[in-house]
Design an enzyme around this catalytic site. Structure first.
Site, PDB file in Angstrom:
ATOM      1  N   SER A 241       0.845  -1.190   0.000  1.00 21.72           N
ATOM      2  CA  SER A 241       0.000   0.000   0.000  1.00 21.72           C
ATOM      3  C   SER A 241       0.880   1.239   0.000  1.00 21.72           C
ATOM      4  O   SER A 241       2.112   1.146   0.023  1.00 21.72           O
ATOM      5  CB  SER A 241      -0.921   0.022   1.226  1.00 21.72           C
ATOM      6  OG  SER A 241      -0.164   0.190   2.415  1.00 21.72           O
ATOM      7  N   LYS A 242       0.248   2.402   0.000  1.00 18.15           N
ATOM      8  CA  LYS A 242       0.981   3.671  -0.098  1.00 18.15           C
ATOM      9  C   LYS A 242       1.966   3.853   1.058  1.00 18.15           C
ATOM     10  O   LYS A 242       3.001   4.503   0.896  1.00 18.15           O
ATOM     11  CB  LYS A 242      -0.026   4.834  -0.111  1.00 18.15           C
ATOM     12  CG  LYS A 242       0.537   6.121  -0.673  1.00 18.15           C
ATOM     13  CD  LYS A 242       0.811   6.012  -2.168  1.00 18.15           C
ATOM     14  CE  LYS A 242       1.349   7.332  -2.720  1.00 18.15           C
ATOM     15  NZ  LYS A 242       1.691   7.223  -4.137  1.00 18.15           N
ATOM     16  N   ARG A 243       1.658   3.252   2.203  1.00 18.56           N
ATOM     17  CA  ARG A 243       2.559   3.450   3.348  1.00 18.56           C
ATOM     18  C   ARG A 243       3.916   2.772   3.130  1.00 18.56           C
ATOM     19  O   ARG A 243       4.882   3.074   3.817  1.00 18.56           O
ATOM     20  CB  ARG A 243       1.910   2.914   4.630  1.00 18.56           C
ATOM     21  CG  ARG A 243       1.778   1.401   4.708  1.00 18.56           C
ATOM     22  CD  ARG A 243       1.196   0.945   6.043  1.00 18.56           C
ATOM     23  NE  ARG A 243       1.054  -0.494   6.118  1.00 18.56           N
ATOM     24  CZ  ARG A 243       0.028  -1.174   5.648  1.00 18.56           C
ATOM     25  NH1 ARG A 243      -0.955  -0.517   5.051  1.00 18.56           N
ATOM     26  NH2 ARG A 243      -0.035  -2.484   5.740  1.00 18.56           N
TER      27      ARG A 243
END
Length: 466
Positions: A241-243
């Site tokens: 994911s973006k994290r």
């Protein structure tokens, strides 16, 4: 089945080229290219509500940056809709599909009752064996007849044999009541018509294979070789994911990673060839095989990506590297190189490529080429140009005026000058770096002098000494 290998990449144009999609495209590209086959590209744009031409362009640009060239024209799934409808009616004629007149209210009522009784909510239509004479003059959908009893075995080259109880398969809709085809039908028809022999895709599509096989069997078509590859996770083992960092392939171009390094790293995500970590495209094409794909999810690691990319930068052709850096600057919205800067950068590549993991790191090392007179010193470099150092540079400059501009000669002159001053060359290095580059950390002083040439070197020394 055709003896030629044909693979495809079929993204949905609803956003950027996800890094997971890029890895899927790469696996398909490697498998086809390594066997003299074809790699096709299809845009699955049937969902017109979410479709945007900008997303399609982003996908094409991402594939272009990665160097994943495809054969033939790009196929638009939306434009193939008449063919999808034709196949649905062919299934109807074969008795493998049927017209279903059940309303949404009737279907929901069935599901509510099934939930209350603890039964499966998968819909088996009462219209599947109805006499056509009993059909009402009402809207209908076309559904495929799911098999009664038994099991479907997905013979997957990565996951092994996966057995699905046919009781888990519903009478899937093929054509909606407005006559439009559903995605599941479109995928099968397109893959068949495009001659796809191997479907290599994410394992989130594994359950779709059993449903799609109903269409293959209904039409009497050969089922392709399935290879469902595990998804990519972050370093913490959770879904990417973006994290975990950038998700779009082109974001990595903007960050300055070389495409060859990206291909190498993505190939290693879920696939291996012995202990080989660093390899060329030619080696990857020769080595890549479905047998080497692991079942467990791969973990994306930025540190490993940087290490692989650094190795590719180090061995890259200088002219090709300069061209890719120019493309990086354009993608990142930065100022382009002037012809003089580009020429100087290519000349300096030999002393910039080592240990640079990204293009920004390489350009930082090459700042002495990109800057122009008068060279502006940063804070640390300015401290190296005190009154004593400026005096030393004034004495040194005339001694470089007429010498042969070769490394050995320059080393002799500078080391001899240091000895005459009762010091070592290291004491001269700081002022020289400050004068030539305006930085305290630079390539070798001798490399900078050779790349800059006599006239520019002497001019910068003179500027700094004044």
């Amino acid at each position: 089945m055709c003896s030629e290998i044909v693979t495809r990449f079929a993204p949905s144009p609803t956003g950027f080229l996800h890094i997971g999609g890029a890895r899927t495209a790469l696996f398909n590209w490697l498998y086809a290219r390594g066997r003299g086959g074809k790699f096709l590209l299809r845009i699955e744009d049937t969902d017109r509500a979410r479709y945007t031409p900008e997303a399609t362009e982003a996908i094409l640009q991402g594939l272009s940056w990665l160097g994943l060239d495809h054969d033939g024209e790009v196929v638009s799934q939306h434009e193939m809709a008449p063919r999808h409808v034709e196949v649905a009616h062919a299934l109807l004629e074969k008795g493998a599909a049927f017209k279903c007149f059940a309303t949404q209210e009737e279907i929901e009522s069935f599901r509510e009752a099934a939930r209350a009784e603890g039964r499966s909510t998968l819909y088996r239509s009462p219209w599947r064996d109805a006499d056509p004479a009993s059909h009402p003059d009402a809207p209908f959908v076309i559904r495929i007849k799911a098999p009664d009893g038994g099991q479907t075995v997905i013979r997957d080259q990565v996951q092994g044999d996966v057995t699905i109880d046919n009781a888990q398969l519903d009478d899937m809709i093929l054509l909606r009541s407005d006559g439009s085809p559903v995605y599941m039908l479109a995928v099968v028809v397109d893959d068949h018509d495009m001659g796809v022999t191997h479907v290599i895709r994410g394992d989130d599509h594994l359950n779709n294979a059993a449903r799609q096989m109903m269409i293959y069997h209904g039409m009497g078509w050969d089922v392709p070789v399935w290879a469902h590859i595990p998804l990519i996770h972050g370093s913490d083992g959770k879904k990417l994911s973006k994290r975990h960092g950038a998700l779009g392939a082109q974001e990595y171009q903007v960050m300055g990673y070389p495409a060859a390094g990206m291909r190498n790293y993505l190939a290693r995500l879920g696939w291996s060839h012995g202990d080989d970590e660093f390899f060329s495209d030619a080696q990857a094409m020769e080595w890549f095989d479905i047998d080497g794909i692991r079942k467990s999810p791969a973990q994306f690691d930025l540190k490993k990506l940087g290490n692989i990319c650094g190795q590719h930068i180090a061995v890259a052709d200088d002219a090709a590297l300069r061209h890719e850096i120019e493309e990086y600057l354009k993608a990142a919205g930065k100022n382009p190189l002037t012809p003089k800067q580009a020429e100087g950068l290519e000349k300096a590549m030999y002393c910039l490529k080592e240990r640079a993991k990204t293009f920004p790191e390489l350009l930082e090392k090459g700042e002495f080429i990109l800057t122009s007179r008068p060279v502006q010193q940063d804070e640390k470099a300015a401290k190296a140009l005190d009154t004593v150092s400026r005096g030393i540079l004034r004495e040194l400059t005339p001694q470089l005026q007429d010498v042969s501009w070769e490394r050995e000669t320059l080393e002799d002159v500078l080391n001899g000058f240091a000895t005459a001053k009762g010091t070592k060359f290291g004491a001269l290095a700081g002022p020289l770096r400050a004068a030539l580059a305006g930085r305290a950390v630079t390539p070798s002083v001798f490399d900078m002098m050779l790349v800059l040439g006599r006239d520019e070197t002497l001019a910068r020394l003179t500027d700094a000494a004044s």
